[in-house]
Every structure is written in C-alpha cells, then in structure tokens.
Design a protein around this motif. Structure first.
Motif, PDB file in Angstrom:
ATOM      1  N   TYR A  10      -6.344   3.480  -5.815  1.00  0.00           N
ATOM      2  CA  TYR A  10      -7.517   3.438  -6.685  1.00  0.00           C
ATOM      3  C   TYR A  10      -7.122   3.043  -8.105  1.00  0.00           C
ATOM      4  O   TYR A  10      -6.042   3.399  -8.586  1.00  0.00           O
ATOM      5  N   SER A  11      -8.003   2.329  -8.795  1.00  0.00           N
ATOM      6  CA  SER A  11      -7.831   2.113 -10.222  1.00  0.00           C
ATOM      7  C   SER A  11      -8.087   3.428 -10.945  1.00  0.00           C
ATOM      8  O   SER A  11      -9.000   4.175 -10.584  1.00  0.00           O
ATOM      9  N   VAL A 136     -12.070   9.967  -2.328  1.00  0.00           N
ATOM     10  CA  VAL A 136     -11.242  10.210  -3.514  1.00  0.00           C
ATOM     11  C   VAL A 136     -10.674  11.623  -3.469  1.00  0.00           C
ATOM     12  O   VAL A 136      -9.493  11.844  -3.755  1.00  0.00           O
ATOM     13  N   GLN A 139      -7.488  12.244  -1.594  1.00  0.00           N
ATOM     14  CA  GLN A 139      -6.201  11.820  -2.158  1.00  0.00           C
ATOM     15  C   GLN A 139      -5.407  13.007  -2.683  1.00  0.00           C
ATOM     16  O   GLN A 139      -4.171  12.931  -2.760  1.00  0.00           O
TER      17      GLN A 139
END
Length: 280
Positions: A10-11, A136, A139
């Motif tokens: 991810y950015s 997300v 993670q």
C-alpha cells in the motif's frame, strides 16, 4: 503497523509526531511525509489514527489544518485508539456531513505483536465500510472482529479492558494476601494454573513476578489503563448500569498513579499493594 502496511504494497502517507527516527525509517521504506493532517487527508483514501485517547483524536480532526479541513466524500477515518464512544459518535456525525465515515477499530495484544502483524482488533463500522477497510487491517491484525455499527468497537474495547485490568487488580491483591498469610507464592501459582482461576492475564503477570519481581509481563501503562477505566465508567453512567466493580478497578489504578507509578505498568499494581499493606 505502518511498516506492515507498507510491506503489504500500500502507498503510505504519514505525519510526524514525537519519534523522528520512526518517521525517517518509514520514509526510507517508501512512505511520504506531510506536515499537516489536512494535507494527509487530502491525499489519502483511508486515514488511520492510533493515539492515546479521545482528546488527541479530537485535536487531530478539529484543530487548524486538521483532518476535517482535508476530508472529502467517500474517505474513511479509522480510529485505532482506545477512545470514548460518545466522542466517536460525534466525530462520525461530523464526517458524515462531509460524505465521509468513521470506523472505530481499537487494538489489543502487545507491541511485539504489532511488529509481527498479529494484533487483534474490534471493529465498529457499516458493512460496506468494513469491507473497504478489512484488507488494510489484515496487514497488521491477526484476528479481526466486526462487532457492529460505528461505536461498537470502542464499546467492546472498554469492556474488554475492564476485564483485563480487573484481573490484574485481583491478582495483585491476591499475591499480597499470600504474602500476608504465609502462603507460598509459587505453590499458589501452581494451584491457580491448574484450575479455573487460571487466565492469560495471570500467566502474563505471575511467572515473572514470582521468579524475579519483574512486573512487566502485562506491558500496558498504568496511566492508559486508568484512562480506559475512566472512559468505561462514564459509558456505564450513561446507561445507567448498576455496579461498583468498574470504579473499584479504577480506584486501584488511581492509587498506583498517586503512589508514584504514573510512568509504570499495570503489573506494578503488585508493588502498589505491597506499599499499601506493608508486605513483600
């Protein structure tokens, strides 16, 4: 947490806070740093907050150049702090007016688990928002529990911490009772470990404390624990719920703060009981 998000591809955009070395490390790994929360919100789809509690969350959102100045439609703020549900509900209203939404996702487990991406989280969110944020959260979380609508995560975490800190307070008083009555602590621990009174919290606290007097097994600050019990009791007052155990646990933690353990850990309640009762 941030490192694991980057590792997931991810950015990542960040705003520096206290520990410059951690920000520098993230930037070297590929994160981009902004100077204000407004800029962070303008460039992000999901914004994750993990601070001490509600005053800090409110400051990040409502202050000059805060998140709300950069929030636009369809953005989501994920509050991983242990915050006060009443505050979270008001923040959700503020975000909804901008077409954005709040997800409350407080965390459990240890700093080592955070490094390894094995945290637990209790999530309050709409079904659609949960589906957006779950990849997300995966993670840095091993176990993800969708508890219900916005606010459910923070309510769950406060009740969970009431149980956790309640165990710690009871264990500390029980160890003091053993010392005062001459019961061998190691043998007492063996009895507890083989019966229904055993728990994960007992095993975090007891072995190290008995072996060497090390009270760091439950690696959670006493100041944060007292804050969480304050939030818990205020939440119960709004129901209202009849019961005095929450305030008893909060009082045990306040005693610790007043006796010089403001920078200590919850396990230091053992030392607090020693001081209060003149035993070792």
């Amino acid at each position: 947490m941030a490192k694991n998000i980057l590792g997931g591809g991810y950015s990542l955009f960040v705003v520096g806070h206290k520990r410059r070395s951690r920000i520098d490390d993230l930037v070297q790994r590929g994160a981009r740093e902004f100077q204000t929360y407004r800029e962070l919100a303008e460039h992000s789809d999901l914004i994750i907050l993990c601070v001490i509690g509600s005053p800090e969350v409110e400051s990040i959102l409502y202050s000059k150049d805060g998140l709300l100045e950069g929030i636009r439609k369809d953005k989501i703020v994920i509050d991983c702090s242990t915050s006060e549900p009443s505050s979270s509900e008001q923040i959700a209203i503020s975000l909804k007016k901008l077409g954005a939404s709040l997800v409350d996702a407080p965390l459990a487990r240890t700093p080592d688990d955070a490094q390894a991406g094995r945290l637990n989280t209790m999530v309050g969110a709409s079904k659609d928002d949960f589906q957006r944020v779950e990849p997300v959260l995966q993670q840095f979380c091993e176990n993800i529990f969708h508890m219900g609508p916005v606010g459910s995560g923070h309510k769950t975490k406060l009740i969970y911490n009431f149980i956790t800190m309640g165990y710690a307070a009871i264990i500390s008083e029980a160890f003091c009772a053993c010392a005062a009555t001459g019961v061998d602590l190691q043998k007492f621990s063996d009895v507890v470990a083989s019966g229904g009174a055993n728990s994960g919290i007992f095993q975090l606290i007891a072995p190290k404390a008995i072996e060497s007097g090390d009270c760091s097994g439950l690696n959670f600050s006493m100041a944060n624990a007292a804050k969480d019990l304050r939030y818990y009791n205020r939440m119960m007052d709004t129901i209202p719920l009849s019961g005095n155990l929450g305030r008893s646990v909060q009082h045990a933690l306040i005693q610790g703060l007043n006796l010089g353990y403001a920078d200590g850990l919850v396990g230091d309640l053992l030392h607090v009981q020693e001081k209060l009762n003149g035993v070792q």
